[in-house]
Motif scaffolding. Structure first.
Motif, PDB file in Angstrom:
ATOM      1  N   ASP A   1     -30.174 -31.482 -31.402  1.00  0.00           N
ATOM      2  CA  ASP A   1     -31.315 -32.153 -30.784  1.00  0.00           C
ATOM      3  C   ASP A   1     -31.036 -33.639 -30.572  1.00  0.00           C
ATOM      4  OD1 ASP A   1     -32.529 -29.689 -30.830  1.00  0.00           O
ATOM      5  OD2 ASP A   1     -33.894 -30.172 -32.492  1.00  0.00           O
ATOM      6  N   ALA A   2     -30.363 -34.277 -31.527  1.00  0.00           N
ATOM      7  CA  ALA A   2     -30.028 -35.700 -31.382  1.00  0.00           C
ATOM      8  C   ALA A   2     -29.111 -35.911 -30.176  1.00  0.00           C
ATOM      9  CB  ALA A   2     -29.373 -36.222 -32.657  1.00  0.00           C
ATOM     10  N   LEU A   3     -28.160 -34.995 -29.980  1.00  0.00           N
ATOM     11  CA  LEU A   3     -27.287 -35.096 -28.808  1.00  0.00           C
ATOM     12  C   LEU A   3     -28.080 -34.905 -27.528  1.00  0.00           C
ATOM     13  CD1 LEU A   3     -24.149 -33.085 -30.007  1.00  0.00           C
ATOM     14  CD2 LEU A   3     -24.401 -35.575 -29.862  1.00  0.00           C
ATOM     15  N   MET A   4     -28.984 -33.943 -27.536  1.00  0.00           N
ATOM     16  CA  MET A   4     -29.783 -33.666 -26.341  1.00  0.00           C
ATOM     17  C   MET A   4     -30.708 -34.834 -26.005  1.00  0.00           C
ATOM     18  SD  MET A   4     -30.495 -29.596 -26.792  1.00  0.00           S
ATOM     19  CE  MET A   4     -31.080 -29.311 -25.140  1.00  0.00           C
ATOM     20  N   GLN A   5     -31.023 -35.650 -27.013  1.00  0.00           N
ATOM     21  CA  GLN A   5     -31.884 -36.815 -26.789  1.00  0.00           C
ATOM     22  C   GLN A   5     -31.071 -38.056 -26.440  1.00  0.00           C
ATOM     23  OE1 GLN A   5     -34.194 -36.854 -30.393  1.00  0.00           O
ATOM     24  NE2 GLN A   5     -35.138 -34.896 -29.893  1.00  0.00           N
ATOM     25  N   GLY A   6     -29.743 -37.897 -26.273  1.00  0.00           N
ATOM     26  CA  GLY A   6     -28.949 -39.000 -25.769  1.00  0.00           C
ATOM     27  C   GLY A   6     -27.988 -39.658 -26.736  1.00  0.00           C
ATOM     28  N   SER A   7     -27.917 -39.221 -27.979  1.00  0.00           N
ATOM     29  CA  SER A   7     -26.971 -39.819 -28.928  1.00  0.00           C
ATOM     30  C   SER A   7     -25.540 -39.476 -28.532  1.00  0.00           C
ATOM     31  CB  SER A   7     -27.217 -39.297 -30.348  1.00  0.00           C
ATOM     32  OG  SER A   7     -28.470 -39.713 -30.827  1.00  0.00           O
ATOM     33  N   ASP A   8     -24.654 -40.449 -28.644  1.00  0.00           N
ATOM     34  CA  ASP A   8     -23.224 -40.188 -28.428  1.00  0.00           C
ATOM     35  C   ASP A   8     -22.589 -39.590 -29.678  1.00  0.00           C
ATOM     36  OD1 ASP A   8     -22.973 -41.006 -25.777  1.00  0.00           O
ATOM     37  OD2 ASP A   8     -22.699 -43.101 -26.358  1.00  0.00           O
ATOM     38  N   VAL A   9     -23.089 -40.002 -30.834  1.00  0.00           N
ATOM     39  CA  VAL A   9     -22.591 -39.490 -32.102  1.00  0.00           C
ATOM     40  C   VAL A   9     -23.794 -39.256 -33.006  1.00  0.00           C
ATOM     41  CG1 VAL A   9     -21.061 -39.882 -34.080  1.00  0.00           C
ATOM     42  CG2 VAL A   9     -20.484 -40.898 -31.863  1.00  0.00           C
ATOM     43  N   ALA A  10     -23.889 -38.078 -33.596  1.00  0.00           N
ATOM     44  CA  ALA A  10     -24.982 -37.744 -34.511  1.00  0.00           C
ATOM     45  C   ALA A  10     -24.384 -37.254 -35.823  1.00  0.00           C
ATOM     46  CB  ALA A  10     -25.886 -36.674 -33.900  1.00  0.00           C
ATOM     47  N   VAL A  11     -24.831 -37.862 -36.916  1.00  0.00           N
ATOM     48  CA  VAL A  11     -24.247 -37.586 -38.232  1.00  0.00           C
ATOM     49  C   VAL A  11     -25.361 -37.239 -39.216  1.00  0.00           C
ATOM     50  CG1 VAL A  11     -22.864 -38.585 -40.097  1.00  0.00           C
ATOM     51  CG2 VAL A  11     -22.418 -39.262 -37.735  1.00  0.00           C
ATOM     52  N   PRO A  12     -25.198 -36.151 -39.979  1.00  0.00           N
ATOM     53  CA  PRO A  12     -26.207 -35.849 -40.991  1.00  0.00           C
ATOM     54  C   PRO A  12     -26.046 -36.782 -42.190  1.00  0.00           C
ATOM     55  CG  PRO A  12     -24.442 -34.262 -41.168  1.00  0.00           C
ATOM     56  CD  PRO A  12     -24.111 -35.160 -39.990  1.00  0.00           C
ATOM     57  N   VAL A  13     -27.173 -37.242 -42.720  1.00  0.00           N
ATOM     58  CA  VAL A  13     -27.161 -38.143 -43.865  1.00  0.00           C
ATOM     59  C   VAL A  13     -28.146 -37.610 -44.897  1.00  0.00           C
ATOM     60  CG1 VAL A  13     -27.648 -40.496 -44.659  1.00  0.00           C
ATOM     61  CG2 VAL A  13     -26.555 -40.132 -42.429  1.00  0.00           C
ATOM     62  N   ARG A  14     -27.692 -37.556 -46.145  1.00  0.00           N
ATOM     63  CA  ARG A  14     -28.560 -37.149 -47.255  1.00  0.00           C
ATOM     64  C   ARG A  14     -28.348 -38.129 -48.396  1.00  0.00           C
ATOM     65  NH1 ARG A  14     -28.126 -33.580 -51.970  1.00  0.00           N
ATOM     66  NH2 ARG A  14     -30.197 -32.727 -52.402  1.00  0.00           N
ATOM     67  N   SER A  15     -29.422 -38.676 -48.890  1.00  0.00           N
ATOM     68  CA  SER A  15     -29.366 -39.642 -49.994  1.00  0.00           C
ATOM     69  C   SER A  15     -28.397 -40.782 -49.689  1.00  0.00           C
ATOM     70  CB  SER A  15     -28.974 -38.942 -51.307  1.00  0.00           C
ATOM     71  OG  SER A  15     -29.876 -37.906 -51.596  1.00  0.00           O
TER      72      SER A  15
END
Length: 194
Positions: free
Chosen positions: A124-138
């Protein structure tokens, strides 16, 4: 920019490593070991990707049980004869099978505990225009990672065992906050399966 409905994000599953930390003698392929849930590591990893994507390209080192297992699930299997040159070469091999995509979420075959919701959030982040999307936890970055089409030329040039990690330092990235311990859990030793 394309509307979300015209975008085609492809899942990439990197499953061509030797797993030498898991078994230096290479007698047991870690991807074929069973998780506590009773599935092979690589099958669990692939099923997560297939839950989110209609197209998943899985890169393997040779035609073997791993390749057959992934093909049986419905993955497009790309054999990378040069896999020993590093994860970057495997990634480029997989991307050759999906160059027309508008983005890719790149997962590792030895990370069976990543949740489908995490993969969907990266998509979804890519579809909203992000070039790079990374999961972050804590506050900690994890895997898988999503890349938009604009970075395809750089992704195809990645070399070595760092994979696309260098691109995270070269480009701004969108932090996708998740409550998913699986983004930090890869199978590096037999103890990781307990």
């Amino acid at each position: 920019m394309n509307s979300p409905h015209s975008q085609h994000i492809v899942g990439i599953l990197l499953a061509a490593g030797r797993g030498l930390r898991f078994d230096p003698e290479e007698t047991k392929n870690k991807l074929l070991q069973y998780t506590p849930g009773g599935e092979k590591v690589v099958v669990a990893s692939a099923k997560t990707m297939l839950t989110v994507f209609s197209e998943v390209v899985a890169v393997v080192r040779k035609e073997d049980v791993v390749a057959a297992s992934l093909r049986a699930l419905g993955c497009t299997v790309a054999v990378c004869d040069e896999a020993d040159r590093g994860m970057g070469v495997s990634l480029a091999c997989a991307l050759q099978h999906a160059t027309d995509a508008s983005g890719w979420v790149i997962a590792l075959g030895d990370m069976p505990y990543v949740q489908p919701d995490t993969v969907a959030a990266l998509r979804d982040a890519l579809m909203q225009g992000s070039d790079v999307a990374v999961p972050v936890r804590s506050g900690r970055r994890g895997n898988p990672v999503g890349f938009g089409r604009r970075l395809l030329p750089e992704l195809l040039q990645v070399e070595g065992d760092q994979g696309a990690r260098a691109l995270l330092h070269a480009h701004p990235w969108t932090a996708v906050e998740v409550d998913d311990a699986g983004i930090h859990q890869d199978i590096d030793s037999p103890a990781d399966l307990e």
